[in-house]
Design a protein around this motif. Structure first.
Motif, PDB file in Angstrom:
ATOM      1  N   LEU A 177       0.728  -0.999  -0.037  1.00  0.00           N
ATOM      2  CA  LEU A 177       0.080  -0.026   0.186  1.00  0.00           C
ATOM      3  C   LEU A 177       1.000   1.315  -0.036  1.00  0.00           C
ATOM      4  O   LEU A 177       0.608   2.059  -0.766  1.00  0.00           O
ATOM      5  CB  LEU A 177      -0.881  -0.046   1.128  1.00  0.00           C
ATOM      6  N   VAL A 178       2.081   1.195   0.662  1.00  0.00           N
ATOM      7  CA  VAL A 178       2.792   2.461   0.887  1.00  0.00           C
ATOM      8  C   VAL A 178       3.401   2.675  -0.529  1.00  0.00           C
ATOM      9  O   VAL A 178       3.606   3.866  -0.975  1.00  0.00           O
ATOM     10  CB  VAL A 178       3.863   2.228   1.955  1.00  0.00           C
ATOM     11  N   LYS A 179       3.787   1.562  -1.456  1.00  0.00           N
ATOM     12  CA  LYS A 179       4.484   1.815  -2.431  1.00  0.00           C
ATOM     13  C   LYS A 179       3.548   2.259  -3.578  1.00  0.00           C
ATOM     14  O   LYS A 179       3.966   3.146  -4.431  1.00  0.00           O
ATOM     15  CB  LYS A 179       5.027   0.266  -2.978  1.00  0.00           C
ATOM     16  N   LEU A 180       2.207   1.776  -3.585  1.00  0.00           N
ATOM     17  CA  LEU A 180       1.191   2.068  -4.587  1.00  0.00           C
ATOM     18  C   LEU A 180       0.879   3.569  -4.122  1.00  0.00           C
ATOM     19  O   LEU A 180       0.617   4.326  -5.074  1.00  0.00           O
ATOM     20  CB  LEU A 180      -0.121   1.392  -4.114  1.00  0.00           C
ATOM     21  N   ARG A 181       0.919   4.090  -2.852  1.00  0.00           N
ATOM     22  CA  ARG A 181       0.647   5.444  -2.767  1.00  0.00           C
ATOM     23  C   ARG A 181       1.679   6.551  -2.979  1.00  0.00           C
ATOM     24  O   ARG A 181       1.492   7.378  -3.614  1.00  0.00           O
ATOM     25  CB  ARG A 181       0.602   5.592  -0.898  1.00  0.00           C
ATOM     26  N   LEU A 182       2.859   5.850  -2.794  1.00  0.00           N
ATOM     27  CA  LEU A 182       3.943   6.650  -3.349  1.00  0.00           C
ATOM     28  C   LEU A 182       4.083   6.881  -4.807  1.00  0.00           C
ATOM     29  O   LEU A 182       4.496   7.971  -5.352  1.00  0.00           O
ATOM     30  CB  LEU A 182       5.282   6.087  -2.842  1.00  0.00           C
ATOM     31  N   ALA A 183       3.672   5.991  -5.628  1.00  0.00           N
ATOM     32  CA  ALA A 183       3.785   5.866  -7.092  1.00  0.00           C
ATOM     33  C   ALA A 183       2.542   7.025  -7.442  1.00  0.00           C
ATOM     34  O   ALA A 183       2.630   7.748  -8.274  1.00  0.00           O
ATOM     35  CB  ALA A 183       3.483   4.631  -7.482  1.00  0.00           C
ATOM     36  N   ILE A 184       1.553   6.781  -6.788  1.00  0.00           N
ATOM     37  CA  ILE A 184       0.147   7.540  -7.125  1.00  0.00           C
ATOM     38  C   ILE A 184       0.599   9.094  -6.736  1.00  0.00           C
ATOM     39  O   ILE A 184       0.270   9.884  -7.580  1.00  0.00           O
ATOM     40  CB  ILE A 184      -1.138   7.084  -6.666  1.00  0.00           C
ATOM     41  N   TYR A 185       1.243   9.314  -5.622  1.00  0.00           N
ATOM     42  CA  TYR A 185       1.572  10.566  -5.062  1.00  0.00           C
ATOM     43  C   TYR A 185       2.546  11.168  -6.026  1.00  0.00           C
ATOM     44  O   TYR A 185       2.312  12.326  -6.559  1.00  0.00           O
ATOM     45  CB  TYR A 185       2.136  10.620  -3.919  1.00  0.00           C
ATOM     46  N   ALA A 223       0.951  17.982   2.311  1.00  0.00           N
ATOM     47  CA  ALA A 223       0.055  17.104   2.876  1.00  0.00           C
ATOM     48  C   ALA A 223       0.941  15.775   2.567  1.00  0.00           C
ATOM     49  O   ALA A 223       0.894  14.710   3.338  1.00  0.00           O
ATOM     50  CB  ALA A 223      -1.213  17.082   2.464  1.00  0.00           C
ATOM     51  N   ILE A 224       1.120  15.464   1.175  1.00  0.00           N
ATOM     52  CA  ILE A 224       1.839  14.256   0.976  1.00  0.00           C
ATOM     53  C   ILE A 224       3.211  13.975   1.747  1.00  0.00           C
ATOM     54  O   ILE A 224       3.447  13.197   2.214  1.00  0.00           O
ATOM     55  CB  ILE A 224       2.245  14.405  -0.542  1.00  0.00           C
ATOM     56  N   ARG A 225       3.936  15.092   1.857  1.00  0.00           N
ATOM     57  CA  ARG A 225       5.122  15.200   2.465  1.00  0.00           C
ATOM     58  C   ARG A 225       5.018  14.656   4.033  1.00  0.00           C
ATOM     59  O   ARG A 225       5.803  14.090   4.659  1.00  0.00           O
ATOM     60  CB  ARG A 225       6.103  16.297   2.447  1.00  0.00           C
ATOM     61  N   HIS A 226       3.813  15.368   4.692  1.00  0.00           N
ATOM     62  CA  HIS A 226       3.777  15.300   5.897  1.00  0.00           C
ATOM     63  C   HIS A 226       3.142  13.543   6.069  1.00  0.00           C
ATOM     64  O   HIS A 226       3.678  13.011   7.007  1.00  0.00           O
ATOM     65  CB  HIS A 226       2.547  16.028   6.364  1.00  0.00           C
ATOM     66  N   GLU A 227       2.327  13.036   5.445  1.00  0.00           N
ATOM     67  CA  GLU A 227       1.972  11.869   5.421  1.00  0.00           C
ATOM     68  C   GLU A 227       3.246  10.763   5.193  1.00  0.00           C
ATOM     69  O   GLU A 227       3.519   9.785   5.979  1.00  0.00           O
ATOM     70  CB  GLU A 227       0.865  11.631   4.378  1.00  0.00           C
ATOM     71  N   MET A 228       4.043  11.151   4.213  1.00  0.00           N
ATOM     72  CA  MET A 228       5.091  10.167   3.968  1.00  0.00           C
ATOM     73  C   MET A 228       6.189  10.245   4.875  1.00  0.00           C
ATOM     74  O   MET A 228       6.933   9.361   5.222  1.00  0.00           O
ATOM     75  CB  MET A 228       5.728  10.425   2.560  1.00  0.00           C
TER      76      MET A 228
END
Length: 165
Positions: A35-43, A158-163
């Motif tokens: 899930l983290v890899k998928l999020r990272l690719a989409i982000y 927001a993406i940076r904060h989440e990652m």
């Protein structure tokens, strides 16, 4: 039953369940990593698309009404759909704000476009591209384009904060 017998039963049960528990934890960790890899690719794709969106909005707001084109489109909508599935609530909320600004920009862009004029009425419309109403629409477009750039920065934060959590 005495304590030694219970310890023996607990040892047998523990030995029998140990591989199952280990595999369950490993598969849960693997799903989380996936899930983290998928999020990272989409982000990453979203950040590229939102940066292009902000740049295009700024350029379109500053250009001649005939040269300006609508922003966003199917690619951005597709990325929003993917983000709806995997993004955190904060990131999705920021993307929603950006999407609303994009729609608002496109609506004002249509209002700012010059309308076709019949040749026999051309003398009434000379200079209408720089008329007060058109200038007001161009100013509104510029303001919305600035809002899109700010919204892009908020999505990025927001993406940076989440990652980094």
């Amino acid at each position: 039953m005495n304590a030694i017998m219970w310890m023996g039963v607990a040892g047998i049960v523990g030995t029998a369940l140990s591989p199952w528990i280990t595999e369950r934890l490993r598969s849960k960790t693997a799903r989380r990593e996936q899930l983290v890899k998928l999020r990272l690719a989409i982000y990453a794709e979203l950040l590229r698309a939102t940066a292009r969106l902000a740049t295009t909005a700024t350029t379109s707001a500053a250009s001649h009404p005939n040269d300006a084109g609508q922003i966003g489109g199917d690619e951005f909508d597709s990325l929003l759909g993917q983000a709806r599935v995997v993004a955190s609530e904060d990131v999705y909320r920021r993307l929603n704000e950006l999407s609303q600004l994009t729609e608002m920009f496109n609506q004002h862009l249509v209002e700012a476009e010059p309308r076709p004029v019949f040749p026999h009425r051309q003398h009434l419309h000379d200079g209408a591209v720089n008329g007060p109403l058109r200038l007001q629409h161009r100013k509104t477009l510029t303001d919305i384009a600035g809002g899109i750039a700010v919204a892009h920065g908020r999505v990025q934060d927001a993406i940076r904060h989440e990652m980094n959590r």
